[in-house]
Structures are given as structure tokens and as C-alpha cells.
Motif scaffolding. Structure first.
Motif, PDB file in Angstrom:
ATOM      1  N   ASP A 182      33.673 -33.187 -32.684  1.00 14.98           N
ATOM      2  CA  ASP A 182      34.557 -33.692 -33.732  1.00 14.98           C
ATOM      3  C   ASP A 182      34.910 -32.579 -34.714  1.00 14.98           C
ATOM      4  O   ASP A 182      34.028 -31.934 -35.291  1.00 14.98           O
ATOM      5  CB  ASP A 182      33.864 -34.844 -34.474  1.00 14.98           C
ATOM      6  CG  ASP A 182      34.755 -35.463 -35.529  1.00 14.98           C
ATOM      7  OD1 ASP A 182      35.584 -36.314 -35.170  1.00 14.98           O
ATOM      8  OD2 ASP A 182      34.629 -35.074 -36.707  1.00 14.98           O
ATOM      9  N   ASP A 183      36.221 -32.369 -34.929  1.00 17.07           N
ATOM     10  CA  ASP A 183      36.661 -31.276 -35.796  1.00 17.07           C
ATOM     11  C   ASP A 183      36.228 -31.485 -37.242  1.00 17.07           C
ATOM     12  O   ASP A 183      35.856 -30.523 -37.930  1.00 17.07           O
ATOM     13  CB  ASP A 183      38.186 -31.136 -35.728  1.00 17.07           C
ATOM     14  CG  ASP A 183      38.703 -29.990 -36.573  1.00 17.07           C
ATOM     15  OD1 ASP A 183      38.299 -28.835 -36.313  1.00 17.07           O
ATOM     16  OD2 ASP A 183      39.489 -30.237 -37.498  1.00 17.07           O
ATOM     17  N   GLY A 184      36.250 -32.739 -37.731  1.00 12.53           N
ATOM     18  CA  GLY A 184      35.817 -33.002 -39.101  1.00 12.53           C
ATOM     19  C   GLY A 184      34.350 -32.687 -39.302  1.00 12.53           C
ATOM     20  O   GLY A 184      33.962 -32.081 -40.315  1.00 12.53           O
ATOM     21  N   GLU A 185      33.508 -33.066 -38.358  1.00  9.60           N
ATOM     22  CA  GLU A 185      32.084 -32.774 -38.457  1.00  9.60           C
ATOM     23  C   GLU A 185      31.828 -31.273 -38.372  1.00  9.60           C
ATOM     24  O   GLU A 185      31.008 -30.721 -39.115  1.00  9.60           O
ATOM     25  CB  GLU A 185      31.329 -33.512 -37.356  1.00  9.60           C
ATOM     26  CG  GLU A 185      31.349 -35.036 -37.537  1.00  9.60           C
ATOM     27  CD  GLU A 185      30.788 -35.777 -36.344  1.00  9.60           C
ATOM     28  OE1 GLU A 185      30.465 -35.129 -35.312  1.00  9.60           O
ATOM     29  OE2 GLU A 185      30.661 -37.015 -36.423  1.00  9.60           O
ATOM     30  N   ARG A 186      32.553 -30.603 -37.471  1.00 17.60           N
ATOM     31  CA  ARG A 186      32.410 -29.159 -37.334  1.00 17.60           C
ATOM     32  C   ARG A 186      32.801 -28.446 -38.613  1.00 17.60           C
ATOM     33  O   ARG A 186      32.150 -27.480 -39.038  1.00 17.60           O
ATOM     34  CB  ARG A 186      33.301 -28.676 -36.176  1.00 17.60           C
ATOM     35  CG  ARG A 186      32.578 -27.886 -35.143  1.00 17.60           C
ATOM     36  CD  ARG A 186      33.401 -27.386 -34.001  1.00 17.60           C
ATOM     37  NE  ARG A 186      34.822 -27.543 -34.094  1.00 17.60           N
ATOM     38  CZ  ARG A 186      35.504 -28.457 -33.430  1.00 17.60           C
ATOM     39  NH1 ARG A 186      34.895 -29.320 -32.648  1.00 17.60           N
ATOM     40  NH2 ARG A 186      36.820 -28.520 -33.553  1.00 17.60           N
ATOM     41  N   THR A 187      33.866 -28.914 -39.261  1.00 15.78           N
ATOM     42  CA  THR A 187      34.325 -28.304 -40.508  1.00 15.78           C
ATOM     43  C   THR A 187      33.296 -28.486 -41.621  1.00 15.78           C
ATOM     44  O   THR A 187      33.027 -27.553 -42.400  1.00 15.78           O
ATOM     45  CB  THR A 187      35.676 -28.911 -40.932  1.00 15.78           C
ATOM     46  OG1 THR A 187      36.641 -28.669 -39.893  1.00 15.78           O
ATOM     47  CG2 THR A 187      36.178 -28.290 -42.223  1.00 15.78           C
ATOM     48  N   LEU A 188      32.704 -29.669 -41.711  1.00 15.35           N
ATOM     49  CA  LEU A 188      31.654 -29.904 -42.713  1.00 15.35           C
ATOM     50  C   LEU A 188      30.473 -28.966 -42.494  1.00 15.35           C
ATOM     51  O   LEU A 188      29.928 -28.397 -43.453  1.00 15.35           O
ATOM     52  CB  LEU A 188      31.194 -31.357 -42.665  1.00 15.35           C
ATOM     53  CG  LEU A 188      32.146 -32.409 -43.239  1.00 15.35           C
ATOM     54  CD1 LEU A 188      31.613 -33.811 -42.948  1.00 15.35           C
ATOM     55  CD2 LEU A 188      32.321 -32.211 -44.745  1.00 15.35           C
ATOM     56  N   LEU A 189      30.066 -28.801 -41.243  1.00 13.41           N
ATOM     57  CA  LEU A 189      28.951 -27.906 -40.950  1.00 13.41           C
ATOM     58  C   LEU A 189      29.297 -26.457 -41.287  1.00 13.41           C
ATOM     59  O   LEU A 189      28.457 -25.715 -41.815  1.00 13.41           O
ATOM     60  CB  LEU A 189      28.566 -28.024 -39.475  1.00 13.41           C
ATOM     61  CG  LEU A 189      27.832 -29.308 -39.083  1.00 13.41           C
ATOM     62  CD1 LEU A 189      27.774 -29.453 -37.566  1.00 13.41           C
ATOM     63  CD2 LEU A 189      26.433 -29.333 -39.679  1.00 13.41           C
ATOM     64  N   PHE A 190      30.523 -26.064 -41.007  1.00 15.32           N
ATOM     65  CA  PHE A 190      30.940 -24.699 -41.337  1.00 15.32           C
ATOM     66  C   PHE A 190      30.941 -24.473 -42.843  1.00 15.32           C
ATOM     67  O   PHE A 190      30.445 -23.441 -43.335  1.00 15.32           O
ATOM     68  CB  PHE A 190      32.331 -24.434 -40.758  1.00 15.32           C
ATOM     69  CG  PHE A 190      32.889 -23.089 -41.131  1.00 15.32           C
ATOM     70  CD1 PHE A 190      32.327 -21.922 -40.649  1.00 15.32           C
ATOM     71  CD2 PHE A 190      33.990 -22.992 -41.972  1.00 15.32           C
ATOM     72  CE1 PHE A 190      32.841 -20.680 -40.991  1.00 15.32           C
ATOM     73  CE2 PHE A 190      34.512 -21.761 -42.327  1.00 15.32           C
ATOM     74  CZ  PHE A 190      33.934 -20.600 -41.834  1.00 15.32           C
TER      75      PHE A 190
END
Length: 226
Positions: A182-190
Motif C-alpha cells: 500500500d502506497d499510503g502505508e509505505r509513505t507513512l513508514l518513509f
């Protein structure tokens, strides 16, 4: 998330790669396009099994393994072997979306394309046009980076390459299956990882650094497939 990753390759690596690529046998780029993309695609590619493609591809993959910004943003599980394209003489690639699944040639391995990547091998002054344009909820983003730099963006994005009206645009392109689809989850982790790195840099002994690191790994444990 649309992200530029600077200096993935050194100037010497770019120069060596260009010598190999410029001497390679280029073919119609539609050989690797799906049905929808083939209608919009007008460029040239180096065949996937060409020695130059394999050698330069290995250089890229080795460089990515040590690039902390790429690793933090992509959280890669698998990376598709890089392909190489060239645009010149008005060539372009109309608006399209990348295929969701790619099979690695000669293997049974399939890769889910969570992220798309373009790594530039021509300096912006070498050609006119050729911008990569990525569409997201905030509008259109035009990207043209120095040689050796990479741009990373969700493979689900609509995108196109504008016509090259002078010179030649040479680049690598490939896809990444992330541990976090999921791009949103990946962005939060980044974003969280970036904040942690700043905290460790500015206040390495602050207890929040350890606490934030724990939150990061607990979220990664919740969302990741490995």
C-alpha cells in the motif's frame, strides 16, 4: 509518493554505462509493452537478454542495494531486472498505467509492480522534451533529472513521456515489489523513518529515538510481507 533519489550511480558509472548502451543493438520498444501500452509507446529498447543490458542492470542493482534513501522509500522485496529505452526524433510514450504483474524472463518468478523507477543516463541539456509526467491526486508532476539520478513513483499512477524534439533521452526503467504494497502505508513508514534519522542525528541520546524506532518496526511488522 513521488520521490527523486539523487546520485544512484557515479559519473564514472554513468559514462561506462553509456558506452555500453550506445553501442548496443536497439529494437522497437513495443517488444515489452502490454496491449494497452503498445498503442501509446514509440521508443527504442535494448533487448532484455543483450549483454549490455545485463551488465548495466547489474551495476544498477548493486548500487540500489547500498542506497539508503531508495531502501527506506521502496522497502524492496524484489526488483525487476532493469530495462533500457531511448527516445529521439519526436518519439514519446502516451498516457498509460504499468502492468500489475511482470514475469522475469527465463524464470517462473512473477513480480507485483508496486513501484516504477526511471534512472536517467542522459543529462537534461542533451535533449529537449522527454519529461516524465506522473499524475496523482495533486495533479501532474513533470520530472527530468540529471544522469545517474532516479525517480520513484507508484506503478498505479497514470504517466507519460513527452516527445523528444532534440537529442536523445536514454534511461533505465524497472519495477519494484515492495514488502509493503500500500502506497499510503509505505509513505507513512518513509516519513517516520526520516524523522527517526533526524532525531538520531540531532539528539542521539533522546529517549524518543528508541520509542519512535519501536513504533516504526511495529508498523512494519503489521504491514509487511517478507
Amino acid at each position: 509518493m513521488l520521490l527523486s533519489v539523487p546520485a544512484v550511480l557515479t559519473p564514472d558509472e554513468v559514462a561506462s554505462a553509456r558506452l555500453l548502451l550506445d553501442a548496443a543493438d536497439w529494437v522497437d520498444g513495443r517488444v515489452t509493452a502490454g496491449h494497452q501500452s503498445a498503442r501509446a509507446k514509440d521508443n527504442q529498447q535494448v533487448p532484455e537478454d543483450h549483454p549490455a543490458a545485463r551488465r548495466v542492470g547489474e551495476t544498477i542493482l548493486t548500487a540500489l542495494q547500498g542506497n539508503l534513501l531508495f531502501l527506506s522509500a521502496a522497502l524492496p522485496l524484489r526488483v525487476f531486472p532493469p530495462l533500457f529505452n531511448r527516445y529521439s526524433g519526436g518519439q514519446s510514450f502516451g498516457t498509460h498505467v504499468d502492468n500489475a504483474i511482470r514475469q522475469v524472463p527465463g524464470t517462473p518468478l512473477r513480480i507485483r509492480t508496486d513501484l516504477s523507477a526511471t534512472l536517467f543516463f542522459a543529462e537534461p541539456a542533451e535533449y529537449e522534451g522527454g519529461e516524465l509526467v506522473v499524475e496523482d491526486v495533486y495533479g501532474l508532476h513533470s520530472v527530468k533529472r540529471p544522469a545517474g539520478h532516479l525517480v520513484l513513483y507508484p506503478a498505479s499512477s497514470l504517466h507519460h513521456v513527452r516527445p523528444v524534439t532534440r537529442g536523445a533521452r536514454v534511461a533505465a526503467f524497472f519495477w519494484i515489489q515492495s514488502m509493503v504494497r500500500d502506497d499510503g502505508e509505505r509513505t507513512l513508514l518513509f516519513d517516520l523513518d526520516s524523522a527517526i534519522q533526524r532525531t538520531f542525528s540531532e539528539a542521539p541520546d533522546h529517549p524518543s529515538a528508541v520509542q519512535l524506532t519501536g513504533v516504526y518496526h511495529n508498523l512494519l511488522r503489521r504491514w509487511a510481507d517478507a
